[in-house]
Design a protein around this motif. Structure first.
Motif, PDB file in Angstrom:
ATOM      1  N   ALA A  97       0.829  -1.202   0.000  1.00 35.28           N
ATOM      2  CA  ALA A  97       0.000   0.000   0.000  1.00 35.28           C
ATOM      3  C   ALA A  97       0.864   1.253   0.000  1.00 35.28           C
ATOM      4  O   ALA A  97       0.588   2.214  -0.731  1.00 35.28           O
ATOM      5  CB  ALA A  97      -0.924  -0.010   1.216  1.00 35.28           C
ATOM      6  N   ALA A  98       1.908   1.244   0.817  1.00 40.53           N
ATOM      7  CA  ALA A  98       2.794   2.407   0.882  1.00 40.53           C
ATOM      8  C   ALA A  98       3.507   2.628  -0.442  1.00 40.53           C
ATOM      9  O   ALA A  98       3.620   3.764  -0.923  1.00 40.53           O
ATOM     10  CB  ALA A  98       3.802   2.215   2.015  1.00 40.53           C
ATOM     11  N   LYS A  99       3.985   1.569  -1.053  1.00 42.58           N
ATOM     12  CA  LYS A  99       4.727   1.702  -2.303  1.00 42.58           C
ATOM     13  C   LYS A  99       3.824   2.062  -3.474  1.00 42.58           C
ATOM     14  O   LYS A  99       4.291   2.590  -4.484  1.00 42.58           O
ATOM     15  CB  LYS A  99       5.504   0.415  -2.594  1.00 42.58           C
ATOM     16  CG  LYS A  99       6.640   0.170  -1.611  1.00 42.58           C
ATOM     17  CD  LYS A  99       7.679  -0.771  -2.161  1.00 42.58           C
ATOM     18  CE  LYS A  99       8.908  -0.813  -1.267  1.00 42.58           C
ATOM     19  NZ  LYS A  99      10.055  -1.477  -1.906  1.00 42.58           N
ATOM     20  N   LEU A 100       2.515   1.796  -3.319  1.00 42.50           N
ATOM     21  CA  LEU A 100       1.553   2.160  -4.364  1.00 42.50           C
ATOM     22  C   LEU A 100       1.041   3.592  -4.199  1.00 42.50           C
ATOM     23  O   LEU A 100       0.277   4.062  -5.038  1.00 42.50           O
ATOM     24  CB  LEU A 100       0.385   1.170  -4.368  1.00 42.50           C
ATOM     25  CG  LEU A 100       0.700  -0.206  -4.972  1.00 42.50           C
ATOM     26  CD1 LEU A 100      -0.342  -1.226  -4.540  1.00 42.50           C
ATOM     27  CD2 LEU A 100       0.783  -0.131  -6.496  1.00 42.50           C
ATOM     28  N   LEU A 107      -1.645   1.982   8.526  1.00 43.79           N
ATOM     29  CA  LEU A 107      -1.551   1.376   9.853  1.00 43.79           C
ATOM     30  C   LEU A 107      -1.522  -0.131   9.683  1.00 43.79           C
ATOM     31  O   LEU A 107      -2.444  -0.714   9.109  1.00 43.79           O
ATOM     32  CB  LEU A 107      -2.739   1.777  10.729  1.00 43.79           C
ATOM     33  CG  LEU A 107      -2.802   1.088  12.099  1.00 43.79           C
ATOM     34  CD1 LEU A 107      -1.603   1.471  12.967  1.00 43.79           C
ATOM     35  CD2 LEU A 107      -4.112   1.415  12.819  1.00 43.79           C
ATOM     36  N   ALA A 108      -0.456  -0.763  10.172  1.00 50.13           N
ATOM     37  CA  ALA A 108      -0.318  -2.231  10.125  1.00 50.13           C
ATOM     38  C   ALA A 108      -0.533  -2.760  11.529  1.00 50.13           C
ATOM     39  O   ALA A 108       0.275  -2.521  12.427  1.00 50.13           O
ATOM     40  CB  ALA A 108       1.064  -2.615   9.610  1.00 50.13           C
ATOM     41  N   GLU A 154      10.941  -1.481   7.584  1.00 48.47           N
ATOM     42  CA  GLU A 154      12.224  -0.768   7.537  1.00 48.47           C
ATOM     43  C   GLU A 154      13.068  -1.256   6.366  1.00 48.47           C
ATOM     44  O   GLU A 154      13.742  -0.460   5.698  1.00 48.47           O
ATOM     45  CB  GLU A 154      12.957  -0.952   8.865  1.00 48.47           C
ATOM     46  CG  GLU A 154      12.245  -0.271  10.040  1.00 48.47           C
ATOM     47  CD  GLU A 154      12.864  -0.599  11.379  1.00 48.47           C
ATOM     48  OE1 GLU A 154      13.889  -1.329  11.403  1.00 48.47           O
ATOM     49  OE2 GLU A 154      12.326  -0.145  12.410  1.00 48.47           O
ATOM     50  N   ARG A 155      13.033  -2.568   6.103  1.00 50.04           N
ATOM     51  CA  ARG A 155      13.805  -3.141   4.990  1.00 50.04           C
ATOM     52  C   ARG A 155      13.381  -2.538   3.660  1.00 50.04           C
ATOM     53  O   ARG A 155      14.198  -2.373   2.751  1.00 50.04           O
ATOM     54  CB  ARG A 155      13.616  -4.658   4.984  1.00 50.04           C
ATOM     55  CG  ARG A 155      14.300  -5.393   3.830  1.00 50.04           C
ATOM     56  CD  ARG A 155      14.085  -6.887   3.922  1.00 50.04           C
ATOM     57  NE  ARG A 155      14.849  -7.476   5.011  1.00 50.04           N
ATOM     58  CZ  ARG A 155      14.332  -7.988   6.112  1.00 50.04           C
ATOM     59  NH1 ARG A 155      13.007  -7.990   6.285  1.00 50.04           N
ATOM     60  NH2 ARG A 155      15.096  -8.501   7.047  1.00 50.04           N
ATOM     61  N   ASN A 156      12.095  -2.204   3.549  1.00 50.28           N
ATOM     62  CA  ASN A 156      11.563  -1.667   2.294  1.00 50.28           C
ATOM     63  C   ASN A 156      11.520  -0.146   2.252  1.00 50.28           C
ATOM     64  O   ASN A 156      11.003   0.429   1.292  1.00 50.28           O
ATOM     65  CB  ASN A 156      10.163  -2.242   2.044  1.00 50.28           C
ATOM     66  CG  ASN A 156      10.203  -3.681   1.563  1.00 50.28           C
ATOM     67  OD1 ASN A 156      10.313  -3.939   0.368  1.00 50.28           O
ATOM     68  ND2 ASN A 156      10.124  -4.623   2.490  1.00 50.28           N
ATOM     69  N   GLY A 157      12.038   0.503   3.277  1.00 53.51           N
ATOM     70  CA  GLY A 157      12.148   1.949   3.262  1.00 53.51           C
ATOM     71  C   GLY A 157      10.844   2.706   3.329  1.00 53.51           C
ATOM     72  O   GLY A 157      10.737   3.818   2.788  1.00 53.51           O
ATOM     73  N   VAL A 158       9.828   2.126   4.001  1.00 56.25           N
ATOM     74  CA  VAL A 158       8.528   2.803   4.071  1.00 56.25           C
ATOM     75  C   VAL A 158       8.122   3.108   5.511  1.00 56.25           C
ATOM     76  O   VAL A 158       6.945   3.294   5.802  1.00 56.25           O
ATOM     77  CB  VAL A 158       7.427   1.963   3.369  1.00 56.25           C
ATOM     78  CG1 VAL A 158       7.662   1.904   1.870  1.00 56.25           C
ATOM     79  CG2 VAL A 158       7.349   0.554   3.954  1.00 56.25           C
ATOM     80  N   ALA A 159       9.097   3.189   6.408  1.00 51.20           N
ATOM     81  CA  ALA A 159       8.798   3.401   7.823  1.00 51.20           C
ATOM     82  C   ALA A 159       8.161   4.766   8.090  1.00 51.20           C
ATOM     83  O   ALA A 159       7.465   4.939   9.095  1.00 51.20           O
ATOM     84  CB  ALA A 159      10.072   3.237   8.656  1.00 51.20           C
ATOM     85  N   GLU A 160       8.391   5.742   7.210  1.00 49.80           N
ATOM     86  CA  GLU A 160       7.784   7.058   7.401  1.00 49.80           C
ATOM     87  C   GLU A 160       6.294   7.048   7.063  1.00 49.80           C
ATOM     88  O   GLU A 160       5.553   7.936   7.491  1.00 49.80           O
ATOM     89  CB  GLU A 160       8.498   8.102   6.543  1.00 49.80           C
ATOM     90  CG  GLU A 160       9.930   8.383   7.001  1.00 49.80           C
ATOM     91  CD  GLU A 160      10.547   9.528   6.216  1.00 49.80           C
ATOM     92  OE1 GLU A 160       9.858  10.090   5.341  1.00 49.80           O
ATOM     93  OE2 GLU A 160      11.715   9.857   6.484  1.00 49.80           O
TER      94      GLU A 160
END
Length: 256
Positions: free
Chosen positions: A132-135, A141-142, A158-164
Motif C-alpha cells: 500500500a505504501a509503495k503504491l 496502519l499495520a 524498515e527493509r523496504n524503506g517505508v517506515a515514514e
C-alpha cells in the motif's frame, strides 16, 4: 484415498501445552473407539527448524500487474515500473505465495492510490501494508495481535524503506474503538471465524462511510455466512474474486 493418512499439528510449548495435549488425547481416545487409529505422538519442534525450512522453496513471485515480491536473500531482474517488495516473513504469515495474500495484493493495485489512508488489520509479515505504501498511500496502519508478527512486520517495513508511511502497532479491532481514527481503505486477510467475531465490535467503523473494506481468507463454503454478517453492519458487498477455494470480498460502507 485408499492409503494411510497422517495428520500433523502444532501448538505452543507454553503453560497451556499440558491442557492442550490432554484435550487432544481425550478426543483421540473417543475417536479411537469408532475407528482403528493409533495413539497420537508428541514431540518438541524447535521454532527455527520450520522457520528456516520454508526458505528453500521460497522464490521471487510476480503478483498482479506491477508487484514483484522477493525474499530478502534473492536477486531479481525487474521490469521498469515494477514495485519490488523485499520480504523475510520469519514466523509471520505473508510470503505473498498464498492465494489469500495474492488476492489482497491485487486489490492493493486496484484501490491503493496516492492520497488515501489504509489500515491492514492482521498484518502478519506486513506485506500488504508495504504494498500500500509503495503504491502511494500516504498513511498506513499495520495492526496485529501477535507480538512476533509486529516485530517481523516492523523489520520488513524498515527493509523496504517505508517506515515514514507505515506505522506497525500491536492491537486488534478494539484499538479503533478507543480512537476517532477512520481510514479510506481497510484490508483484512484473516479467517472467516475471526472476521465474524469482529462484526459485533464495530468493524465497519474502521473506514469512513463510502469507503471500502476488503476481506480475504474466506473459503467458498463460508462466503454466504460472512456476506450476511457484513451486510448486517452496513458493509455492502460490491463483488468478489476467487483463487481455487479462497474468496476475497470487496465491500463498501454504506453512507447513512
Amino acid at each position: 484415498a485408499g492409503g494411510p493418512l497422517r495428520v500433523a499439528g502444532y501448538f505452543s510449548d507454553d503453560e497451556r501445552a499440558p491442557e492442550t495435549r490432554r484435550k487432544i488425547e481425550e478426543a483421540m481416545y473417543y475417536l479411537g473407539r469408532l475407528y482403528d487409529i493409533p495413539e497420537p505422538e508428541f514431540a518438541i519442534v524447535k521454532e527455527e527448524d520450520w522457520a528456516e525450512a520454508w526458505k528453500r522453496s521460497y522464490h521471487p513471485i510476480r503478483v498482479g500487474d506491477r508487484i514483484f515480491i522477493k525474499p530478502a536473500w534473492a536477486e531479481v531482474e525487474a521490469a521498469p515500473g515494477d514495485i519490488i517488495i523485499e520480504m523475510d516473513p520469519g514466523m509471520a504469515f505473508g510470503t505473498g505465495t498464498h492465494p489469500t495474500t495474492q488476492l489482497c495484493l491485487r486489490a492493493c493495485e486496484w484501490f491503493c492510490v496516492p492520497g488515501i489512508a489504509m489500515a491492514d488489520i492482521g498484518t502478519g509479515s506486513g506485506v500488504l501494508a508495504i504494498a500500500a505504501a509503495k503504491l502511494g498511500c500516504y498513511k498506513v496502519l499495520a495492526l496485529d495481535t501477535d507480538p512476533v508478527a509486529v516485530r517481523v512486520a516492523q523489520e520488513n517495513v524498515e527493509r523496504n524503506g517505508v517506515a515514514e508511511v507505515v506505522t506497525v502497532q500491536r492491537g486488534s479491532i478494539e484499538t479503533f474503538q478507543r480512537t476517532a481514527r477512520h481510514f479510506d481503505l481497510a484490508m483484512l486477510n484473516l479467517t472467516a471465524r475471526i472476521i465474524l467475531e469482529m462484526v459485533p465490535n464495530g468493524l465497519q467503523h474502521v473506514v469512513w462511510p463510502g469507503s471500502k473494506m476488503v476481506f480475504s481468507g474466506i473459503i467458498q463454503e463460508q462466503v454466504d455466512e460472512v456476506i450476511t454478517a457484513l451486510e448486517s453492519i452496513d458493509l455492502e458487498v460490491l463483488g468478489q474474486r476467487q483463487i481455487d477455494d479462497w474468496v476475497m470480498l470487496i465491500t463498501q460502507r454504506r453512507i447513512p
